[in-house]
Design an enzyme around this catalytic site. Structure first.
Site, mmCIF file in Angstrom:
data_model
loop_
_atom_site.group_PDB
_atom_site.id
_atom_site.type_symbol
_atom_site.label_atom_id
_atom_site.label_comp_id
_atom_site.label_asym_id
_atom_site.label_seq_id
_atom_site.Cartn_x
_atom_site.Cartn_y
_atom_site.Cartn_z
ATOM 1 N N ALA A 165 0.818 -1.210 0.000
ATOM 2 C CA ALA A 165 0.000 0.000 0.000
ATOM 3 C C ALA A 165 0.852 1.260 0.000
ATOM 4 O O ALA A 165 0.453 2.287 -0.557
ATOM 5 C CB ALA A 165 -0.939 0.003 1.201
ATOM 6 N N MET B 107 3.130 5.517 -2.904
ATOM 7 C CA MET B 107 2.677 6.712 -2.189
ATOM 8 C C MET B 107 3.244 7.976 -2.818
ATOM 9 O O MET B 107 4.389 8.030 -3.229
ATOM 10 C CB MET B 107 3.085 6.642 -0.719
ATOM 11 N N ARG C 103 2.574 13.066 -10.365
ATOM 12 C CA ARG C 103 3.903 12.474 -10.245
ATOM 13 C C ARG C 103 3.947 11.105 -10.931
ATOM 14 O O ARG C 103 2.953 10.397 -10.918
ATOM 15 C CB ARG C 103 4.264 12.298 -8.759
#
Length: 265
Positions: free
Chosen positions: A41, A45, A156
């Site tokens: 997870a 990020m 990004r």
């Protein structure tokens, strides 16, 4: 001389450890019968959150479990559904994760006293940032500009959010800008924009520890964890890696000295 900094939000200036989205990513996959790890997870990020979910769906282990359950790899429709589940869960708790990290407010004050403008980029949408910005402002932190990934052609690791901030601030060329963040995607964003790029360890998503865990961690173990984070950020292109965000202005002094010698990132 450095004229502006581009600061990430969660894990860099607010939300120590970047915990706001973490449990939500885990939860939305669990609702589909897929148990993802914290490491999985955290890996993407810093990306736009739908892109983050898409990146998780492309991970070999997760895609394999999904295929075992549904007879196919995750589709675009599946990603859309996961994101549809993600948004309300995140919004329900986001206001609790807008607290500036230690040293962030003081850093912003020092930068402004030196005439350095403060831009910001994020993996959150504008609606999400409306919540975070309100909470952060109430606690003393407000950058000069903010650009979210849905306001440019791509988030990004593309450089467009930085470019838009630079345009709004009237700052160029890009080697007069420092980008600071806590994730691999932050480093790629800064390098792709042509900025001096600085990685932050303590409080980062990459370290993934609460303030209490950092304080209580055995010294040698913490040093090993920090070294691993530094290595990942450097491998992604970081020109400097600092322990805490409050050290950023000391790095700017070093960068200014290099600029005076004609060096470029």
């Amino acid at each position: 001389m450095i004229k502006a900094v581009m600061l990430d939000w969660a894990g860099t200036m607010v939300d120590f450890g970047c915990f706001a989205p973490l449990n939500v990513f885990v939860e939305v996959f669990a609702r589909k019968g897929v148990q993802v790890t914290v490491e999985e997870a955290r890996q993407p990020m810093g990306m736009l959150k739908r892109d983050h979910i898409a990146a998780m769906c492309q991970m070999e282990r997760i895609a394999g479990i999904w295929e075992g359950l549904y007879g196919r790899k995750p589709s675009e429709a599946d990603i859309d559904q996961l994101y549809t589940d993600f948004e309300p869960l995140l919004f329900s708790t986001l206001k609790n994760y807008a607290t500036p990290v230690p040293g962030a407010v003081e850093l912003a004050g020092r930068l402004r006293s030196q005439g350095i403008a403060i831009g910001s980029t994020t993996g959150y949408t504008r609606a999400m940032m409306d919540v975070v910005c309100k909470g952060a402002k109430e606690q003393g932190y407000e950058p000069d500009t903010l650009v979210t990934p849905t306001e440019v052609s791509a988030g990004r690791p593309s450089p467009w959010m930085i470019y838009r901030n630079a345009e709004m601030l009237g700052v160029y060329p890009m080697h007069h800008i420092v980008k600071a963040g806590d994730t691999v995607s932050d480093m790629l964003e800064g390098v792709n924009a042509g900025c001096w790029t600085v990685g932050v360890i303590v409080g980062s998503s990459e370290l993934g520890m609460t303030e209490e865990e950092v304080t209580g961690c055995e010294e040698a173990e913490l040093a090993d964890r920090k070294a691993a984070v530094a290595a990942r950020l450097q491998a992604a292109g970081a020109h400097y890696v600092i322990d805490r965000i409050g050290e950023l202005d000391s790095v700017i002094v070093q960068i200014n000295a290099r600029l005076e010698k004609g060096e470029r990132p």
